[in-house]
Design a protein around this motif. Structure first.
Motif, PDB file in Angstrom:
ATOM      1  N   PHE B  48       0.831  -1.217   0.000  1.00 55.66           N
ATOM      2  CA  PHE B  48       0.000   0.000   0.000  1.00 55.66           C
ATOM      3  C   PHE B  48       0.858   1.256   0.000  1.00 55.66           C
ATOM      4  N   THR B  49       1.942   1.229   0.788  1.00 58.71           N
ATOM      5  CA  THR B  49       2.839   2.389   0.796  1.00 58.71           C
ATOM      6  C   THR B  49       3.395   2.609  -0.600  1.00 58.71           C
ATOM      7  N   LEU B  51       2.032   1.820  -3.387  1.00 57.28           N
ATOM      8  CA  LEU B  51       0.964   2.339  -4.241  1.00 57.28           C
ATOM      9  C   LEU B  51       0.788   3.842  -4.052  1.00 57.28           C
ATOM     10  N   ILE B  52       0.752   4.261  -2.786  1.00 51.48           N
ATOM     11  CA  ILE B  52       0.533   5.681  -2.497  1.00 51.48           C
ATOM     12  C   ILE B  52       1.691   6.528  -3.025  1.00 51.48           C
ATOM     13  N   VAL B  53       2.907   6.068  -2.727  1.00 52.96           N
ATOM     14  CA  VAL B  53       4.086   6.818  -3.172  1.00 52.96           C
ATOM     15  C   VAL B  53       4.146   6.860  -4.697  1.00 52.96           C
ATOM     16  N   GLY B  55       1.720   6.651  -6.786  1.00 53.92           N
ATOM     17  CA  GLY B  55       0.675   7.546  -7.265  1.00 53.92           C
ATOM     18  C   GLY B  55       1.114   9.002  -7.220  1.00 53.92           C
ATOM     19  N   LEU B  56       1.693   9.398  -6.068  1.00 47.87           N
ATOM     20  CA  LEU B  56       2.146  10.778  -5.908  1.00 47.87           C
ATOM     21  C   LEU B  56       3.223  11.123  -6.920  1.00 47.87           C
ATOM     22  N   ALA B  71       9.605   4.199  -4.506  1.00 49.78           N
ATOM     23  CA  ALA B  71       8.477   3.496  -3.876  1.00 49.78           C
ATOM     24  C   ALA B  71       8.996   2.375  -2.986  1.00 49.78           C
ATOM     25  N   CYS B  74      10.597   3.900   0.210  1.00 52.47           N
ATOM     26  CA  CYS B  74       9.572   4.406   1.133  1.00 52.47           C
ATOM     27  C   CYS B  74       8.819   3.254   1.803  1.00 52.47           C
ATOM     28  N   TRP B  78       8.662   2.642   5.817  1.00 53.41           N
ATOM     29  CA  TRP B  78       7.376   2.679   6.499  1.00 53.41           C
ATOM     30  C   TRP B  78       7.057   1.324   7.142  1.00 53.41           C
ATOM     31  N   GLN B 121      -8.306   2.768   3.763  1.00 52.48           N
ATOM     32  CA  GLN B 121      -8.251   2.772   2.302  1.00 52.48           C
ATOM     33  C   GLN B 121      -9.615   2.358   1.747  1.00 52.48           C
TER      34      GLN B 121
END
Lengths: 238, 300
Positions: B48-49, B51-53, B55-56, B71, B74, B78, B121
């Motif tokens: 998930f981390t 994915l979020i990174v 995306g940004l 990614a 990070c 995390w 999420q």
């Protein structure tokens, strides 16, 4: 003489059971102190309390003038206290050499560590032969030698020995005691020896303590304890 | 032959992911004899981390390969933070308790993290971008192995080699081995055992996070539940290889991955799990300590 270690009114628990009751004892720099007593008298708990593996519930452990009662074991080892525990506790899957390296875990003086390893191999030539072998494959006597050598590698000021004679042949025991004496004389290492083999222990010690049911019941010079009628009856089998 | 090779390489990829997760199980077990059931969730949080990174970074127009690298980094940081915190919150306070208590705590932590991610999420599958680039030289091999499979296998091999060297030669690595073999004696030579345990969780979680990002990119979708099944499989791999043994976890994962791939390819994908767990049962019957595990005398 400087007072190196002092236990003042120490009470300790082993699990839920109180193992030490109001224990008072002291060791001066350079001495060999012996603590004798029957199985379950609280001898090992005394050593574990000094090392911080068991924490005293009350009373104080003072080392070199500092209160170390609440210190964690690794900080206590860093101050120069090292224990050879009961049952030797060799790292079974580390080689002899790696076991010795672990003894020097708190040190960073690489050159001196190398010299000390050679010194240990001189003291115990059998370990040099077995240096690449895993600790778990050694015999009982060899493991005891390794445990003592590992403790020497920490360059302790105060060396705690818990029943080094346990389960060993008399010849090996004599050899080990000679080396303990040698370490005491050559390096001025203070020694706190816990033994069931009271006869041997009282012969190499300077002063002795007798422990019964978690209490120190008697203390004197080792010669006097060897001559003491009650000690003779209870611990020397005379 | 091509079909066999395709299955073999597919199995290798599966095995790689299992290995990255199984290492965390086996290392933690080796040190504190706990099955960290929340470990699969760490892998999921890593994904998930990622994915979020990703995306940004895509939004800000970063180039492809740098997105993958950032990614992964990070996700590792995390997930490591999660692993560290979980140990402090859920396991450390129970260190003196009976063995069952931390186990229950681990299951609780696993359920908590799943639900937390589901609420924070979504419970739907989310598409995961393809972060691993297509290499030109892999075109000709396209029918048997994709670029992302190659990256996963190579990344896993390098991670395994690095970990092995770390455990064998560094001071912390030696301290970890010593603590695993005898915790009391480790304390007595001055090892900070609490620190070693934390380091074990951090390293195990980092490996799982690497696996999480890579496999998510390979498969292309994730949800809050992916940690459960991956965790069970990786745990199986660890037991297969001999729980507590690091090379055992690597080997167990490989064997499990290949078994599943061949079962899928030659029998039916419905039987994938049947063969995987049948293998586990057989190993447990004939070699209860696992392939590389040592027969240990029961401590009294």
């Amino acid at each position: 003489m400087t007072r190196l270690l002092e236990l003042k009114g120490v009470n300790s628990f082993y699990g839920n059971i109180q193992a030490l009751y109001d224990v008072n004892l002291h060791i001066d720099q350079g001495e060999i102190i012996t603590l004798i007593g029957a199985n379950g008298a609280g001898k090992s708990t005394t050593l574990m309390t000094v090392c911080g593996v068991v924490q005293a519930t009350s009373g104080r452990v003072v080392y070199n003038g500092d209160d170390i009662t609440r210190e964690s074991p690794n900080r206590i080892v860093a101050q120069g206290i090292c224990q050879v525990p009961e049952g030797r506790l060799i790292f079974p899957e580390l080689t002899v050499q790696e076991n010795l390296d672990m003894g020097a875990f708190m040190r960073s003086d690489k050159g001196a560590i190398k010299r000390d390893i050679e010194y240990c191999y001189d003291l115990f030539p059998i370990l040099a032969e077995r240096r690449r072998q895993e600790g778990g494959t050694l015999s009982g006597g060899e493991q005891q030698m390794l445990a003592i050598a590992r403790a020497i590698m920490a360059k302790p000021r105060l060396l705690l020995l818990d029943e080094p004679s346990m389960g060993l042949a008399p010849l090996v025991v004599r050899q080990i005691f000679e080396i303990v004496k040698k370490v005491n004389e050559e390096h001025n290492t203070t020694i706190f020896l816990v033994e069931q083999n009271a006869n041997l222990a009282l012969k190499i010690g300077h002063r002795g303590y007798v422990m019964e049911n978690g209490r120190v019941v008697l203390t004197d010079s080792c010669e006097k304890l060897l001559a003491d009628e009650s000690v003779k009856r209870a611990y020397l089998g005379l | 032959m091509d079909y066999f090779l395709e299955l073999f390489l597919g199995g290798l990829t599966r095995g790689s992911i299992y290995a990255l997760i199984a290492l965390g199980y086996t290392m933690v077990y080796g040190i504190i004899e706990l099955i960290n059931f929340a470990h699969g969730e760490i892998y999921m949080i890593g994904a998930f981390t990622g994915l979020i990174v990703a995306g940004l970074l895509t939004m800000y127009g970063f180039p492809g390969v740098s997105i993958l690298a950032i990614a992964v980094v990070c996700a590792v940081i995390w997930a490591a933070a999660y692993g560290y915190t979980i140990e402090k919150v859920a396991y450390k306070p129970l260190r003196g308790a009976q063995r069952l208590s931390p186990l229950i705590s681990a299951i609780g932590m696993s359920i908590f993290l799943q639900n937390y991610v589901m609420l924070a999420q979504t419970s739907d599958f989310l598409p995961f971008p393809e972060l691993i680039p297509h290499f030109g030289f892999m075109e000709s091999m396209g029918s048997i192995m994709s670029s992302s499979e190659l990256v996963i296998v190579l990344a896993t091999i390098s991670v395994c080699v690095a970990l092995t060297l770390f455990i064998k030669f560094t001071k912390l690595g030696k301290a970890m081995r010593a603590t695993a073999q005898n915790r009391k004696m480790a304390m007595l030579v001055g090892i900070n055992v609490d620190m070693v345990i934390s380091a074990t969780f951090v390293i195990g979680s980092s490996l799982a996070a690497v696996g999480g990002v890579l496999i998510a990119s390979h498969i292309g979708q994730i949800n809050y539940y992916i940690g459960f099944i991956a965790g069970i499989k990786a745990f199986t791999a660890a037991v297969l290889g001999g729980i507590g043994s690091i090379p055992g976890a690597m080997l167990g994962a490989l064997v499990l991955g290949l078994t599943e791939a061949f079962a899928t390819g030659y029998v039916s994908s419905d039987y994938e799990d049947v063969f995987a767990f049948m293998l586990l049962v057989l190993i447990l019957i004939f070699r209860p300590s696992g392939i590389m595990g040592k027969e240990k005398a029961q401590k009294v």
